[in-house]
Every structure is written in structure tokens, then in C-alpha cells.
Design a protein around this motif. Structure first.
Motif, PDB file in Angstrom:
ATOM      1  N   ASN A   1       0.897  -1.362   0.149  1.00 12.16           N
ATOM      2  CA  ASN A   1      -0.106   0.177   0.071  1.00 12.16           C
ATOM      3  C   ASN A   1       0.999   1.343   0.012  1.00 12.16           C
ATOM      4  OD1 ASN A   1      -2.873   1.385   0.198  1.00 12.16           O
ATOM      5  ND2 ASN A   1      -1.913   2.232   2.102  1.00 12.16           N
ATOM      6  N   GLU A   2       1.806   1.193   0.788  1.00 15.08           N
ATOM      7  CA  GLU A   2       2.768   2.217   0.849  1.00 15.08           C
ATOM      8  C   GLU A   2       3.444   2.568  -0.611  1.00 15.08           C
ATOM      9  OE1 GLU A   2       3.902   4.976   3.201  1.00 15.08           O
ATOM     10  OE2 GLU A   2       1.873   4.436   3.698  1.00 15.08           O
ATOM     11  N   ILE A   3       3.949   1.671  -1.117  1.00 19.36           N
ATOM     12  CA  ILE A   3       4.583   1.597  -2.144  1.00 19.36           C
ATOM     13  C   ILE A   3       3.692   2.097  -3.322  1.00 19.36           C
ATOM     14  CG2 ILE A   3       5.863   0.112  -4.170  1.00 19.36           C
ATOM     15  CD1 ILE A   3       6.919  -1.635  -1.980  1.00 19.36           C
ATOM     16  N   ILE A   4       2.756   1.735  -3.504  1.00 21.08           N
ATOM     17  CA  ILE A   4       1.488   2.275  -4.499  1.00 21.08           C
ATOM     18  C   ILE A   4       1.158   3.554  -4.137  1.00 21.08           C
ATOM     19  CG2 ILE A   4      -0.917   1.738  -5.412  1.00 21.08           C
ATOM     20  CD1 ILE A   4      -0.371  -1.207  -5.329  1.00 21.08           C
ATOM     21  N   TRP A   5       0.887   3.910  -2.953  1.00 20.81           N
ATOM     22  CA  TRP A   5       0.431   5.039  -2.436  1.00 20.81           C
ATOM     23  C   TRP A   5       1.610   6.320  -2.903  1.00 20.81           C
ATOM     24  CZ3 TRP A   5       2.392   8.170   2.023  1.00 20.81           C
ATOM     25  CH2 TRP A   5       1.742   9.281   2.097  1.00 20.81           C
ATOM     26  N   ARG A   6       3.023   5.793  -2.840  1.00 19.41           N
ATOM     27  CA  ARG A   6       4.083   6.801  -3.003  1.00 19.41           C
ATOM     28  C   ARG A   6       4.543   6.944  -4.425  1.00 19.41           C
ATOM     29  NH1 ARG A   6       5.895   9.019   1.688  1.00 19.41           N
ATOM     30  NH2 ARG A   6       5.156   7.734   3.938  1.00 19.41           N
ATOM     31  N   THR A   7       4.371   5.883  -4.964  1.00 21.46           N
ATOM     32  CA  THR A   7       4.800   5.904  -6.607  1.00 21.46           C
ATOM     33  C   THR A   7       3.959   6.046  -7.848  1.00 21.46           C
ATOM     34  OG1 THR A   7       4.774   3.480  -6.642  1.00 21.46           O
ATOM     35  CG2 THR A   7       6.696   4.309  -5.667  1.00 21.46           C
ATOM     36  N   GLN A   8       2.323   5.636  -7.310  1.00 16.76           N
ATOM     37  CA  GLN A   8       1.616   5.928  -8.511  1.00 16.76           C
ATOM     38  C   GLN A   8       0.611   6.901  -8.330  1.00 16.76           C
ATOM     39  OE1 GLN A   8       1.729   3.633 -10.849  1.00 16.76           O
ATOM     40  NE2 GLN A   8       3.497   2.793  -9.788  1.00 16.76           N
ATOM     41  N   SER A   9      -0.247   7.314  -9.292  1.00 21.04           N
ATOM     42  CA  SER A   9      -1.145   8.304  -9.367  1.00 21.04           C
ATOM     43  C   SER A   9      -2.399   7.940  -8.279  1.00 21.04           C
ATOM     44  CB  SER A   9      -1.866   8.589 -10.481  1.00 21.04           C
ATOM     45  OG  SER A   9      -2.577   7.531 -11.106  1.00 21.04           O
ATOM     46  N   THR A  10      -3.003   8.859  -7.832  1.00 19.49           N
ATOM     47  CA  THR A  10      -4.030   8.823  -6.764  1.00 19.49           C
ATOM     48  C   THR A  10      -5.076   7.915  -7.391  1.00 19.49           C
ATOM     49  OG1 THR A  10      -3.824  11.003  -5.912  1.00 19.49           O
ATOM     50  CG2 THR A  10      -5.801   9.949  -5.287  1.00 19.49           C
ATOM     51  N   ASP A  11      -5.354   8.071  -8.563  1.00 22.03           N
ATOM     52  CA  ASP A  11      -6.503   7.359  -9.424  1.00 22.03           C
ATOM     53  C   ASP A  11      -6.102   5.882  -9.335  1.00 22.03           C
ATOM     54  OD1 ASP A  11      -8.042   9.444  -9.920  1.00 22.03           O
ATOM     55  OD2 ASP A  11      -7.378   9.666 -11.865  1.00 22.03           O
ATOM     56  N   PHE A  12      -4.833   5.568  -9.522  1.00 23.39           N
ATOM     57  CA  PHE A  12      -4.544   4.283  -9.440  1.00 23.39           C
ATOM     58  C   PHE A  12      -4.549   3.502  -8.137  1.00 23.39           C
ATOM     59  CE2 PHE A  12      -1.444   0.780  -9.227  1.00 23.39           C
ATOM     60  CZ  PHE A  12      -1.413  -0.087 -10.304  1.00 23.39           C
ATOM     61  N   TRP A  13      -4.077   4.471  -7.205  1.00 21.27           N
ATOM     62  CA  TRP A  13      -4.008   4.053  -5.849  1.00 21.27           C
ATOM     63  C   TRP A  13      -5.522   3.500  -5.372  1.00 21.27           C
ATOM     64  CZ3 TRP A  13      -5.814   6.496  -1.372  1.00 21.27           C
ATOM     65  CH2 TRP A  13      -5.600   5.991  -0.041  1.00 21.27           C
ATOM     66  N   VAL A  14      -6.428   4.320  -5.807  1.00 21.05           N
ATOM     67  CA  VAL A  14      -7.962   4.322  -5.437  1.00 21.05           C
ATOM     68  C   VAL A  14      -8.332   2.963  -5.958  1.00 21.05           C
ATOM     69  CG1 VAL A  14     -10.266   5.135  -5.775  1.00 21.05           C
ATOM     70  CG2 VAL A  14      -8.252   6.760  -4.909  1.00 21.05           C
ATOM     71  N   GLY A  15      -7.962   2.888  -7.193  1.00 19.68           N
ATOM     72  CA  GLY A  15      -8.360   1.704  -8.129  1.00 19.68           C
ATOM     73  C   GLY A  15      -7.877   0.352  -7.340  1.00 19.68           C
ATOM     74  N   PHE A  16      -6.566   0.438  -6.932  1.00 19.28           N
ATOM     75  CA  PHE A  16      -6.151  -0.725  -6.176  1.00 19.28           C
ATOM     76  C   PHE A  16      -6.690  -0.858  -4.799  1.00 19.28           C
ATOM     77  CE2 PHE A  16      -2.969  -1.839  -2.723  1.00 19.28           C
ATOM     78  CZ  PHE A  16      -2.771  -3.193  -3.055  1.00 19.28           C
ATOM     79  N   LYS A  17      -7.041   0.212  -4.209  1.00 17.44           N
ATOM     80  CA  LYS A  17      -7.784  -0.247  -2.941  1.00 17.44           C
ATOM     81  C   LYS A  17      -9.055  -0.794  -3.067  1.00 17.44           C
ATOM     82  CE  LYS A  17      -6.771   1.180   0.554  1.00 17.44           C
ATOM     83  NZ  LYS A  17      -6.203   0.484   1.542  1.00 17.44           N
ATOM     84  N   ALA A  18      -9.937  -0.270  -4.441  1.00 13.04           N
ATOM     85  CA  ALA A  18     -11.302  -0.741  -4.653  1.00 13.04           C
ATOM     86  C   ALA A  18     -11.335  -2.179  -5.339  1.00 13.04           C
ATOM     87  CB  ALA A  18     -11.962   0.300  -5.454  1.00 13.04           C
ATOM     88  N   PHE A  19     -10.179  -2.364  -6.114  1.00 12.68           N
ATOM     89  CA  PHE A  19     -10.330  -3.684  -6.860  1.00 12.68           C
ATOM     90  C   PHE A  19      -9.081  -4.410  -6.987  1.00 12.68           C
ATOM     91  CE2 PHE A  19     -12.847  -0.300  -9.397  1.00 12.68           C
ATOM     92  CZ  PHE A  19     -14.060  -0.806  -9.091  1.00 12.68           C
ATOM     93  N   GLY A  20      -8.047  -4.093  -6.310  1.00  9.53           N
ATOM     94  CA  GLY A  20      -7.050  -5.012  -5.969  1.00  9.53           C
ATOM     95  C   GLY A  20      -6.759  -5.639  -4.672  1.00  9.53           C
ATOM     96  N   VAL A  21      -7.452  -4.846  -3.612  1.00  6.83           N
ATOM     97  CA  VAL A  21      -7.094  -5.543  -2.274  1.00  6.83           C
ATOM     98  C   VAL A  21      -7.952  -6.647  -1.890  1.00  6.83           C
ATOM     99  CG1 VAL A  21      -7.373  -5.018   0.180  1.00  6.83           C
ATOM    100  CG2 VAL A  21      -6.203  -3.102  -1.367  1.00  6.83           C
ATOM    101  N   ILE A  22      -9.373  -6.577  -2.423  1.00  2.74           N
ATOM    102  CA  ILE A  22     -10.075  -7.535  -1.984  1.00  2.74           C
ATOM    103  C   ILE A  22      -9.835  -9.078  -2.802  1.00  2.74           C
ATOM    104  CG2 ILE A  22     -12.724  -8.364  -2.235  1.00  2.74           C
ATOM    105  CD1 ILE A  22     -13.633  -5.721  -1.493  1.00  2.74           C
ATOM    106  N   PRO A  23      -9.391  -8.985  -4.181  1.00  2.00           N
ATOM    107  CA  PRO A  23      -9.040  -9.920  -4.677  1.00  2.00           C
ATOM    108  C   PRO A  23      -7.739 -10.633  -4.150  1.00  2.00           C
ATOM    109  CG  PRO A  23      -9.629  -8.423  -6.593  1.00  2.00           C
ATOM    110  CD  PRO A  23      -9.774  -7.828  -5.144  1.00  2.00           C
ATOM    111  N   LEU A  24      -6.766  -9.713  -3.848  1.00  2.00           N
ATOM    112  CA  LEU A  24      -5.504 -10.302  -3.252  1.00  2.00           C
ATOM    113  C   LEU A  24      -5.906 -11.113  -1.908  1.00  2.00           C
ATOM    114  CD1 LEU A  24      -3.007  -7.252  -3.664  1.00  2.00           C
ATOM    115  CD2 LEU A  24      -2.862  -9.824  -4.502  1.00  2.00           C
ATOM    116  N   THR A  25      -6.740 -10.441  -1.136  1.00  2.00           N
ATOM    117  CA  THR A  25      -7.088 -10.977   0.331  1.00  2.00           C
ATOM    118  C   THR A  25      -7.870 -12.345  -0.014  1.00  2.00           C
ATOM    119  OG1 THR A  25      -7.235  -8.922   1.166  1.00  2.00           O
ATOM    120  CG2 THR A  25      -8.248 -10.777   2.484  1.00  2.00           C
ATOM    121  N   MET A  26      -8.671 -12.324  -0.682  1.00  2.00           N
ATOM    122  CA  MET A  26      -9.527 -13.672  -1.297  1.00  2.00           C
ATOM    123  C   MET A  26      -8.630 -14.797  -1.926  1.00  2.00           C
ATOM    124  SD  MET A  26     -12.602 -13.206  -0.329  1.00  2.00           S
ATOM    125  CE  MET A  26     -14.276 -13.268  -0.741  1.00  2.00           C
ATOM    126  N   ALA A  27      -7.860 -14.383  -2.591  1.00  2.00           N
ATOM    127  CA  ALA A  27      -6.640 -15.245  -3.100  1.00  2.00           C
ATOM    128  C   ALA A  27      -5.947 -15.845  -1.941  1.00  2.00           C
ATOM    129  CB  ALA A  27      -5.837 -14.731  -4.188  1.00  2.00           C
TER     130      ALA A  27
END
Length: 113
Positions: A55-81
Motif C-alpha cells: 500500500n505504501e509503495i503504490i501510494w507513493r509511486t502511483q497516481s491517486t487514481d491508480f491507488w484508489v483503483g488498487f484499494k477498490a479492485f486489488g485489495v479484495i481479490p488479493l485477500t480472497m486469493a
């Protein structure tokens, strides 16, 4: 990041004191050996620690839009996997519940002696 870090800290800290907080939460769902609970708790603590770093890496190196997308569509699939990947461990350390017939038979034996 703070939430992931807090989860990792609580789970890992509990292990240092011989407690598995995941066992407290999921004891009714899974019946595991103490070693199974320790391993599962350690894995989830490491997962949350890794998620905090990611989360820190993405937040600091990517755009806000990408980070929000990761939080919305990346975290849940990663956790489920990650949760699905833990199923072999859960099966390996699963304890079969004591049957009621075995329990009744042992109580009957006590009364005969």
C-alpha cells in the motif's frame, strides 16, 4: 497502511505472547490444532505486513487514481486469493469433532465401574 500494520502488529504480537487471535475469531468455523492456529496466524500477520508495504509503495509511486483503483479492485481479490491459498493448511491441521456416540459410550463406561 495503518490498518494493515495494526492487524499485523496485533496478530504477530499475540503470537509472541502465545495467543492466536485468529483462533478466537474463527474457532467456531475451523477446528484446528494449536500448531495449525499458530501457523495460520503467522501467515495472516505476514500477509497484512506485506499489504501495508505494498500500500505504501503504490501510494507513493502511483497516481491517486491508480491507488484508489488498487484499494477498490486489488485489495479484495488479493485477500480472497490469500485466504484460498490457506485451505491446504486448514485441511492439514483440521481436527475432527468428537462424535456424540463416542462421548455417550465413554460416559456409560464410567457409570459401570
Amino acid at each position: 497502511t495503518i490498518i494493515y500494520g495494526l492487524f499485523a502488529f496485533v496478530l504477530g504480537g499475540g503470537l509472541l505472547f502465545g495467543r492466536s487471535f485468529i483462533a478466537v475469531l474463527f474457532d467456531q468455523m475451523f477446528n484446528l490444532t494449536p500448531q495449525g492456529w499458530r501457523i495460520l496466524t503467522l501467515r495472516w500477520a505476514l500477509f497484512f505486513f506485506a499489504m501495508a508495504i505494498l500500500n505504501e509503495i503504490i501510494w507513493r509511486t502511483q497516481s491517486t487514481d491508480f491507488w484508489v483503483g488498487f484499494k477498490a479492485f486489488g485489495v479484495i481479490p488479493l485477500t480472497m486469493a490469500f485466504a484460498v491459498i490457506q485451505m491446504p493448511l486448514i485441511k492439514r491441521f483440521h481436527l475432527e469433532p468428537v462424535s456424540l456416540q463416542a462421548s455417550d459410550a465413554s460416559e456409560g463406561d464410567l457409570g459401570k465401574g
